[in-house]
Enzyme design. Structure first.
Site, PDB file in Angstrom:
ATOM      1  N   GLY A  31       0.723  -1.102  -0.006  1.00 22.28           N
ATOM      2  CA  GLY A  31       0.029   0.036  -0.090  1.00 22.28           C
ATOM      3  C   GLY A  31       0.911   1.275  -0.090  1.00 22.28           C
ATOM      4  N   ASP A  35       0.349   4.076   5.308  1.00 20.25           N
ATOM      5  CA  ASP A  35      -1.029   3.384   5.627  1.00 20.25           C
ATOM      6  C   ASP A  35      -1.065   2.380   6.887  1.00 20.25           C
ATOM      7  OD1 ASP A  35      -2.005   4.868   3.499  1.00 20.25           O
ATOM      8  OD2 ASP A  35      -1.955   3.247   2.131  1.00 20.25           O
ATOM      9  N   THR A 111       6.310  -4.814   2.766  1.00 17.58           N
ATOM     10  CA  THR A 111       6.898  -4.389   1.247  1.00 17.58           C
ATOM     11  C   THR A 111       6.793  -2.909   1.567  1.00 17.58           C
ATOM     12  OG1 THR A 111       5.055  -4.471   0.179  1.00 17.58           O
ATOM     13  CG2 THR A 111       6.407  -6.652   0.096  1.00 17.58           C
ATOM     14  N   HIS A 114       7.188   3.085  -1.162  1.00 14.31           N
ATOM     15  CA  HIS A 114       7.436   4.210  -2.179  1.00 14.31           C
ATOM     16  C   HIS A 114       7.685   3.721  -3.587  1.00 14.31           C
ATOM     17  CE1 HIS A 114       8.282   6.534   1.193  1.00 14.31           C
ATOM     18  NE2 HIS A 114       8.634   7.649   0.597  1.00 14.31           N
ATOM     19  N   LYS A 166      -6.978   2.675   9.984  1.00 16.41           N
ATOM     20  CA  LYS A 166      -6.985   4.160  10.816  1.00 16.41           C
ATOM     21  C   LYS A 166      -8.575   4.647  10.945  1.00 16.41           C
ATOM     22  CE  LYS A 166      -2.382   5.221   9.612  1.00 16.41           C
ATOM     23  NZ  LYS A 166      -1.549   6.464   9.254  1.00 16.41           N
ATOM     24  N   GLY A 468      37.060   0.001 -30.722  1.00 17.16           N
ATOM     25  CA  GLY A 468      37.835   1.075 -30.218  1.00 17.16           C
ATOM     26  C   GLY A 468      37.059   2.444 -30.567  1.00 17.16           C
ATOM     27  N   LEU A 469      37.718   3.470 -30.192  1.00 18.42           N
ATOM     28  CA  LEU A 469      36.881   4.839 -30.167  1.00 18.42           C
ATOM     29  C   LEU A 469      36.917   5.304 -31.564  1.00 18.42           C
ATOM     30  CD1 LEU A 469      38.625   6.649 -27.133  1.00 18.42           C
ATOM     31  CD2 LEU A 469      36.155   5.985 -27.463  1.00 18.42           C
ATOM     32  N   LYS A 474      40.329   1.926 -36.730  1.00 18.42           N
ATOM     33  CA  LYS A 474      39.762   0.617 -36.715  1.00 18.42           C
ATOM     34  C   LYS A 474      39.642   0.328 -38.307  1.00 18.42           C
ATOM     35  CE  LYS A 474      36.005   1.518 -34.408  1.00 18.42           C
ATOM     36  NZ  LYS A 474      36.519   2.816 -34.390  1.00 18.42           N
ATOM     37  N   SER A 542      31.375  -0.265 -31.228  1.00 15.76           N
ATOM     38  CA  SER A 542      30.773  -1.492 -30.558  1.00 15.76           C
ATOM     39  C   SER A 542      31.094  -1.151 -29.058  1.00 15.76           C
ATOM     40  CB  SER A 542      31.185  -2.842 -30.784  1.00 15.76           C
ATOM     41  OG  SER A 542      32.806  -2.927 -30.946  1.00 15.76           O
TER      42      SER A 542
END
Length: 634
Positions: A31, A35, A111, A114, A166, A468-469, A474, A542
């Site tokens: 809930g 609560d 549980t 939030h 409540k 690679g960058l 490459k 990649s």
């Protein structure tokens, strides 16, 4: 004295035996925040007389220090054990507690309320027989009430208690209770929740928790404890379902004994019953039901046993043993409902491990059909799932598995996804149904395969994966390597990142999700080319290890050669042959690797080229030398 000790021992033994014979109910409380979930569990522990005097004294002291109940004992402090929870007055983690009454044993999971702890609620609900949904009578149905109701529906919760708590703060008003009941019933119809019990109560004061409250004479239903003590548990229901047992262990202590051990998830089995093993479809009869305490004439859901068969059939860990007349289904593609539980988002095309019962297989989410807004139940388009998001997805496995739809059997229809690199659990899901095409599409046998094609080309097929960058070199190095291989008479093909995006991948952008799909498609093409007997060179940034691992796993051992073209970012940016770094720095190019998108360098590449210190020609020669040393070329 000895007589007294014997009496005490006998009393203890009798007490333990009385507990052994009791049934067990697992339930959760959920809930919105504040609560009264933790207060209710504390009240149940207190009323069940399971608290020691020192615990009561500690709670009384803590109530004065941390309590929010104006001098009353704050039962929530029995459950909210974390310091952060006590200081904030909220529940963060899933807190499990055990208690019992004369009629039944209980395990309760408190549980969090939030939204950011949705995954914790899913964890608590995964093994629960019932759920207590707390509603503050002052506030009525809140956003989180709807959220948790949707999750309960998603996870197949069959028994829901809506505890309107409540009531003491609304003067025990019947009109207010009826108003909330009507509003929730209308919402529950949309979710398909039917078996709902409404109880007006005050966890703090004890009204309708254990005994009926004199302050609400208009309420004639059950108390909360009365419901919990009498409701049917899942083990009782599951005994009426078709027989299922996932094999956890093949028990072979000697040549005269071969049994299959696991826990029965549903149904009943007796010696002589015919069974079917899934996914193979083999059949046999049960000859014995073996346990440590001796053979059984019957075993039921919830028991762990070893089954022996009349025939020598192939059964392995992960297989499911079913009744012959109502076997489990088998498939390798599914529609699933998935709760994402990791900080890094789910990206379609990324490979994960899937654990379904006792079997573990490779799995890929191929498509996110839609994401569910659990507050409004609206379906929205999405390319990824973020932490706590819930989506309906298409899941593809590397082989067929035995299963039941989750709504029919949670043990054989619920799964988790595991990150292949970190081994962390990243998602929890439910199999809705098999996709029909998974039943209709089969691998077609061909007489000419990879060995014959490779033999005709007099070479060993492989993928040379350059990563690679941008600006590392490459494409330049891969092109030089291909020239050298071609000059030696090798049969090759170069898949270059830019070239592929002009055709096969022209529909993809540069978001993380699109990068994952880009590499997935290239990996599949490379696999086909290796099957054709070629040496395939790929030149792609990649950036993610998981996708490079996926490409490696598609191929046989030794066929994937990762080549890390290692150039520092400042050197690559200084080269900037295409002017891309300048655009990225000016904010004109989004999701550019090295600037605003991560690059995960290889941890153990087969070939490592430091291109800041070597010319492209020298780098290509180094690759050729390494391939010779590995026996891939002469």
């Amino acid at each position: 004295m000895a007589h007294s000790s014997d009496m005490i021992a006998a009393d203890i033994e009798g007490y333990l035996k009385s507990h052994e014979s009791k049934g067990l109910l697992r339930f959760i409380t959920c809930g919105s925040v504040d609560d009264g979930k933790s207060t209710l569990i504390g009240r149940l522990l207190f009323e069940s007389k399971l608290l020691f005097e020192d615990q009561l004294a500690s709670i009384e002291a803590d109530s004065k220090k941390y309590g929010t109940q104006g001098g009353d004992m704050d039962f929530a402090l029995l459950v909210d054990g974390l310091a952060a929870e006590r200081e904030q007055g909220i529940t963060i983690d899933v807190a499990y507690r055990f208690f019992s009454t004369d009629k039944r044993k209980f395990i309760v999971a408190d549980t969090p309320g939030h939204e950011q702890y949705t995954r914790n609620m899913v964890t608590g609900a995964s093994n629960a027989d019932a759920a207590i949904l707390m509603v503050d009578a002052r506030h009525g149905i809140m956003t989180q009430t709807r959220r948790h109701s949707f999750l309960m529906s998603l996870m197949g919760m069959r028994r829901v208690i809506v505890a309107i708590n409540k009531m003491d703060l609304v003067d025990y008003s019947k009109a207010r209770f009826d108003e909330i009941v009507e509003e929730y019933r209308e919402f529950a119809k949309q979710l398909g929740l039917e078996n709902i019990t409404f109880i007006p109560m005050s966890a703090l004061k004890g009204d309708n928790v254990i005994e009926h409250s004199a302050k609400m004479p208009w309420y004639h239903g059950t108390t909360l404890m009365g419901y919990l003590e009498t409701v049917e548990v899942d083990d009782e229901r599951l005994q009426r379902n078709p027989f299922r047992m996932a094999v956890q262990w093949v028990n072979r202590p000697n040549l005269d004994f071969r049994g299959f051990t696991g826990m029965i998830s549903s149904g009943v089995i007796t010696p002589g019953d015919e069974i079917r093993v899934q996914p193979s479809g083999s059949t046999s009869k049960v000859s014995r039901i073996y346990t440590y305490d001796g053979d059984l004439e019957q075993a039921v859901a919830g028991q762990s046993v070893t089954l022996l068969m009349e025939d020598e059939i192939d059964i392995s860990r992960g297989d499911i043993i079913s009744g012959v007349d109502s076997p489990a289904q088998t498939a390798d593609q599914f529609e699933t409902s998935l709760v994402w539980m990791h900080d890094e988002p789910l990206l379609p095309g990324r490979p994960y491990l899937m654990k379904l019962g006792t079997q573990t297989v490779s799995a890929t989410v191929t498509d996110i059909k839609y994401q569910v807004n659990v507050n409004t139940l609206e379906h929205t388009a999405s390319k990824q799932l973020d932490l706590n998001a819930i989506g309906v997805c298409t899941l593809s496995l590397n082989k067929a598995v035995a299963f039941d739809p989750y709504k029919e059997n949670q043990d054989t229809g619920g799964f988790i996804l595991i990150d292949r690199m970190t081994n962390n659990t990243v998602g929890a899901g439910m199999l809705n149904f098999a996709l029909r095409r998974s039943q209709n599409i089969h691998m077609q046998h061909v007489d000419i395969g990879k060995p014959q094609r490779a033999e005709a080309k007099v070479q060993k097929p492989a993928v040379l994966w350059f990563t690679g960058l941008s600006g590392a070199g490459k494409s330049t190095i891969a092109n030089l390597v291909e020239q050298k291989l071609y000059a030696q008479g090798q049969h090759t093909y170069l898949l270059d990142g830019d070239n592929v995006r002009h055709g096969l991948n022209r529909d993809l952008g540069f978001t993380d999700a699109d990068r994952v799909e880009n590499i997935r498609r290239v990996s599949e093409v490379a696999k086909l080319m290796v099957d054709a007997g070629l040496i395939v060179l790929t030149a792609f940034i990649s950036p993610f290890r998981s996708e490079r691992r996926m490409a490696r796993d598609l191929l046989d051992e030794g066929e994937f050669i990762e080549i890390f073209v290692d150039t520092p970012l400042d050197v690559a940016e200084e080269r900037d042959p295409k002017g891309l770094y300048k655009k990225a720095r000016r904010g004109e190019l989004q999701n550019f690797t090295g600037i605003d998108s991560a690059y995960e360098a290889p941890e153990s590449a087969e070939i490592h080229l430091h291109t800041a210190k070597m010319q492209p020609e020298d780098a290509a020669d180094a690759v050729i030398k390494a391939l010779r040393e590995r026996g891939l070329i002469n």
